[in-house]
Design a protein around this motif. Structure first.
Motif, mmCIF file in Angstrom:
data_model
loop_
_atom_site.group_PDB
_atom_site.id
_atom_site.type_symbol
_atom_site.label_atom_id
_atom_site.label_comp_id
_atom_site.label_asym_id
_atom_site.label_seq_id
_atom_site.Cartn_x
_atom_site.Cartn_y
_atom_site.Cartn_z
ATOM 1 N N PRO A 136 0.830 -1.220 0.000
ATOM 2 C CA PRO A 136 0.000 0.000 0.000
ATOM 3 C C PRO A 136 0.856 1.258 0.000
ATOM 4 O O PRO A 136 1.902 1.338 0.644
ATOM 5 N N VAL A 137 0.391 2.258 -0.729
ATOM 6 C CA VAL A 137 1.088 3.537 -0.842
ATOM 7 C C VAL A 137 0.438 4.523 0.126
ATOM 8 O O VAL A 137 -0.783 4.702 0.132
ATOM 9 N N THR A 138 1.264 5.173 0.954
ATOM 10 C CA THR A 138 0.751 6.113 1.959
ATOM 11 C C THR A 138 0.982 7.569 1.577
ATOM 12 O O THR A 138 0.265 8.449 2.048
ATOM 13 N N GLN A 139 1.981 7.864 0.734
ATOM 14 C CA GLN A 139 2.249 9.252 0.363
ATOM 15 C C GLN A 139 2.846 9.288 -1.040
ATOM 16 O O GLN A 139 3.569 8.374 -1.452
ATOM 17 N N VAL A 140 2.535 10.355 -1.753
ATOM 18 C CA VAL A 140 3.113 10.618 -3.066
ATOM 19 C C VAL A 140 3.459 12.102 -3.139
ATOM 20 O O VAL A 140 2.693 12.951 -2.669
ATOM 21 N N THR A 141 4.657 12.423 -3.657
ATOM 22 C CA THR A 141 5.099 13.807 -3.759
ATOM 23 C C THR A 141 5.950 13.966 -5.019
ATOM 24 O O THR A 141 6.608 13.032 -5.472
ATOM 25 N N TRP A 142 5.935 15.191 -5.586
ATOM 26 C CA TRP A 142 6.628 15.498 -6.832
ATOM 27 C C TRP A 142 7.907 16.260 -6.557
ATOM 28 O O TRP A 142 8.033 16.980 -5.555
ATOM 29 N N HIS A 143 8.846 16.100 -7.469
ATOM 30 C CA HIS A 143 10.029 16.948 -7.485
ATOM 31 C C HIS A 143 9.661 18.310 -8.064
ATOM 32 O O HIS A 143 8.650 18.455 -8.756
ATOM 33 N N GLY A 144 10.485 19.316 -7.805
ATOM 34 C CA GLY A 144 10.152 20.653 -8.256
ATOM 35 C C GLY A 144 10.072 20.788 -9.769
ATOM 36 O O GLY A 144 9.298 21.608 -10.280
ATOM 37 N N GLY A 154 9.049 18.396 -11.825
ATOM 38 C CA GLY A 154 7.895 17.663 -12.310
ATOM 39 C C GLY A 154 8.191 16.386 -13.049
ATOM 40 O O GLY A 154 7.267 15.776 -13.595
ATOM 41 N N ASP A 155 9.457 15.937 -13.096
ATOM 42 C CA ASP A 155 9.781 14.702 -13.808
ATOM 43 C C ASP A 155 9.940 13.526 -12.862
ATOM 44 O O ASP A 155 9.792 12.380 -13.280
ATOM 45 N N TYR A 156 10.254 13.784 -11.608
ATOM 46 C CA TYR A 156 10.481 12.706 -10.636
ATOM 47 C C TYR A 156 9.333 12.685 -9.631
ATOM 48 O O TYR A 156 8.756 13.723 -9.274
ATOM 49 N N LEU A 157 9.072 11.499 -9.153
ATOM 50 C CA LEU A 157 7.964 11.257 -8.238
ATOM 51 C C LEU A 157 8.449 10.316 -7.146
ATOM 52 O O LEU A 157 9.051 9.273 -7.446
ATOM 53 N N ALA A 158 8.235 10.659 -5.874
ATOM 54 C CA ALA A 158 8.637 9.819 -4.730
ATOM 55 C C ALA A 158 7.394 9.331 -4.009
ATOM 56 O O ALA A 158 6.432 10.101 -3.801
ATOM 57 N N GLN A 203 11.011 1.057 1.489
ATOM 58 C CA GLN A 203 9.881 1.879 1.907
ATOM 59 C C GLN A 203 9.727 3.120 1.020
ATOM 60 O O GLN A 203 8.628 3.661 0.914
ATOM 61 N N VAL A 204 10.814 3.579 0.422
ATOM 62 C CA VAL A 204 10.804 4.776 -0.413
ATOM 63 C C VAL A 204 11.221 4.377 -1.828
ATOM 64 O O VAL A 204 12.263 3.720 -2.011
#
Length: 714
Positions: free
Chosen positions: A528-536, A538-542, A552-553
């Motif tokens: 299960p995924v608990t968080q999603v965030t973008w790089h400034g 806009g090409d990378y996603l963590a 975990q990451v």
């Protein structure tokens, strides 16, 4: 005859029921037949006599047995043939006749051997032994006698009045003590009282003991002709010791090497020195420059006069109030009194006490000058600007976005601030217009939306949504159509490699039906995924996965559709991750720490310690030099990355756990949302001058029914 006589001393005699007790026979009478029967003339020893006398005194056998033994002895003697038997009988009779007077005398002496026992070592009535008597406090008895019966405590029903009357009426009360073994009262005899008095006065208990008797020396002072011992001298007394020789050689070698310094003779002449020789008399701190004279006593006033004016005399109410005050709080340490003449003034009662306190003041007064700095307490309080001077900031509720039928878990605002995306437990993602609170579009995702993030690149129109174990990339097609079309062209321009690489995730294209809803890509994870965030950019996603271990990451690259796990080992349960807005840094927040990793160098740069029990949220300042994090123990921690790894400021404005923190993208504001139903807006000004610390001022507290994210106010 010999056998019967030899067994006879071990027989026990018992008296008849109605006859008086016969006197026991002495051991001498019974010892002679045994000795003669054995064929020797020697008698029994003292120990044997005591043993036989104890057996004879028991009196357990009857006298009839003795008579039968006598008859048997006679018959046996008569049946023996030859002169040997006659001789033995005759000798026994002669011996018995000879020892008869001595037997009677021994009887008289040993009859009352145990009638009186003078042993005072232990009270034989109570056989409790070494058991503490405190164990019997809750029982009605204090021990047991020799027969095993309980020794009950005497009934003590006397109260204090009865004890006082007994003390007055009983002349022997002063010499009555309580027996600790039986609990009964005992009256001390005159000898015992005299013994106690001698012991109390430090004398010896025995009256016949002379402590001053002349001492007899073991060795006399005269020179004896013959020595006490004539032991020859040992050989080692006149032969040099090899062990001592080795020790001396070691010490000599140590002295030569300088390891041991020989003792130098002390100079007997006393050394005097000038205490003030190193002090400059012309200096400010010279001698007598810092002398502080003793404080002088205050001169007496009118209240201390023997005939003070009436206004200095205290009334009844003032006197009562003076007596109720503490001695340190009283304005006067005495009560003013009026006397007709000086001759009628009595001696001052507190004279000795006041002289003693004066001596203490002189003795304990520090003779040192202290430079006292007069500081106004108001100057110690930091000068904070007024909240109205720090506007604009949210002050009231402006809009309410209604439409979700279940709990709203996440919010995300577009880079231009025109659109708002919200995820809920009702399995839908809603897109709102911020200015009008109008729901523009509803996208069903088929599960609980844990996190949603709008791509920060204004040239890309994408929303990443975390649903269960997948991350959905949606094109909402809002705003400029050219931007929406360019986003689709960017995603469709990807050419898959000929040799697919091994990745921790699977990238799936959306079907035709899903594309009509807005879905473009689906990234499938095993957890299960608990968080999603973008790089400034806009090409990378963590993303953060709810799992254990180093995976975990995960970081996804949108243009190449690649996924990688940046860590090889785990440092705890990851709570939040965030990209640095301008540098290649990745911030990973665990339960107790925040780690800052350099993505290009692939190394740990800093480890921030927020001193919190459990970190819940994380946000990075738009400038990138400051970080705030919230915790479940109601703390908001501000970090200055250029200052230290420890918190610059810890704010405890909330009463319950913090769920989210956020910075405003343009204004110097940051907010925190808590479970207590409040959102606190704070002014956080970060200056370009590195010598000036950030200014943190709480400006507004917004009370809502439920606060999960603070992003809705920005």
């Amino acid at each position: 005859m010999a056998d019967s006589l030899s067994v006879r001393p071990w027989k026990r005699r018992s008296e008849p029921a109605l006859e008086p007790e016969p006197e026991p026979k002495p051991p001498l009478l019974r010892a002679s037949p045994l000795s003669h029967g054995a064929g020797s003339d020697s008698g029994l020893s003292d120990s044997e006599e005591s043993m036989f006398s104890g057996l004879e005194d028991s009196g357990s056998d009857s006298s009839e047995d003795d008579e039968e033994d006598d008859k048997k002895g006679k018959d046996g003697a008569g049946s023996d043939e030859g002169p040997g038997g006659m001789e033995k009988t005759t000798e026994e009779q002669v011996q018995a006749d000879t020892d008869r007077p001595r037997m009677e005398m021994a009887n008289v002496q040993t009859a009352d051997e145990y009638a009186e026992d003078s042993s005072d070592e232990e009270d034989i009535r109570n056989t409790v032994g070494n058991v503490p008597l405190e164990w019997y406090e809750d029982f009605p008895h204090v021990g047991y006698d020799l027969d095993g019966r309980c020794i009950y405590k005497p009934l003590r029903t006397q109260d204090e009045l009865d004890q006082f009357l007994d003390k007055m009426d009983n002349p022997d009360y002063w010499r009555t003590v309580q027996d600790p073994m039986t609990g009964r009262d005992l009256r001390l005899t005159d000898e015992q009282v005299a013994l106690v008095r001698r012991l109390q006065s430090g004398q010896f208990g025995d009256t016949g003991f002379d402590p001053y008797e002349p001492a007899v020396d073991f060795f006399s002072g005269d020179v004896m002709i013959h020595p006490v011992t004539n032991r020859p001298a040992d050989k080692r007394s006149f032969i040099p010791s090899l062990v001592e020789k080795e020790k001396v050689s070691r010490m000599v070698h140590a002295i030569k090497m300088g390891w041991i310094q020989p003792r130098r003779p002390r100079d007997p002449t006393p050394s005097f020195y000038d205490l003030w020789a190193q002090e400059d008399p012309n200096a400010v701190l010279g001698r007598h420059k810092m002398h502080v004279p003793a404080p002088k006593l205050a001169l007496p006033g009118h209240a201390e006069s023997y005939n003070p004016p009436p206004e200095y005399l205290l009334g009844e109410e003032e006197r009562a109030a003076w007596e109720q005050q503490e001695p340190s709080e009283r304005k006067l340490s005495f009560l003013p009194r009026k006397f007709p003449s000086l001759r009628a003034v009595p001696a001052y009662g507190r004279f000795v006490q006041e002289r003693f306190e004066r001596c203490l003041d002189l003795y304990l007064c520090p003779r040192q000058r202290k430079m006292r700095v007069n500081v106004d307490p108001e100057d110690l309080i930091p000068k904070l600007p007024r909240p109205r001077d720090l506007q604009p900031f949210p002050t009231c509720q402006a809009l309410v976005y209604r439409g979700h039928s279940d709990l709203v878990r996440c919010l995300s605002v577009s880079p231009g601030g025109q659109w708002l995306a919200s995820g809920s437990d009702d399995g839908s993602l809603r897109l709102w217009e911020v200015a009008t609170a109008r729901c523009v579009r509803t996208v069903p995702v088929g599960g609980v939306v844990r996190s949603a993030a709008w791509n920060p690149n204004p040239t890309v129109c994408l929303v990443a949504v975390a649903v269960e174990d997948s991350v959905l990339l949606l094109n909402p097609a809002l705003g400029d159509r050219l931007v929406a079309g360019g986003t689709d062209q960017l995603l469709s321009a990807f050419i898959p490699p000929e040799e697919p690489t091994l990745q921790p995730t699977r990238w799936l294209e959306a079907s035709e039906e899903e594309r009509q809803v807005g879905l473009r890509l689906r990234i499938c994870h095993g957890k299960p995924v608990t968080q999603v965030t973008w790089h400034g950019r806009g090409d990378y996603l963590a993303v953060v996965l709810a799992t254990q271990g180093h995976a975990q990451v995960l970081i996804h690259q949108l243009s190449r559709r690649r996924s990688q796990s940046p860590f090889h080992r785990s440092h705890g349960q990851v709570q939040r991750v965030a990209f640095h807005p301008s540098r290649p840094f990745l911030l990973v927040a665990s339960q107790r720490s925040i780690r800052l990793y350099h993505l290009l160098r692939q190394e740990l740069t800093k480890k921030l310690m927020p001193n919190c029990k459990w970190v819940s949220s994380l946000a990075v300042h738009p400038a990138g030099d400051n970080i705030i994090c919230g915790s479940y123990d109601s703390k908001l921690v501000w970090f200055d990355l250029d200052l230290s790894t420890k918190p610059y400021r810890v704010l405890r404005h909330h009463k319950k756990a913090l769920r989210a923190v956020a910075f405003h993208p343009r204004y110097p504001l940051f907010a925190s949302g808590s479970d207590d139903g409040t959102v606190i807006i704070c002014h956080g000004m970060v200056y370009n001058d590195l010598l000036q610390n950030p200014l943190l001022v709480p400006v507004k507290e917004l009370r809502l029914q439920a606060c999960y994210h603070a992003w809705q106010i920005f």
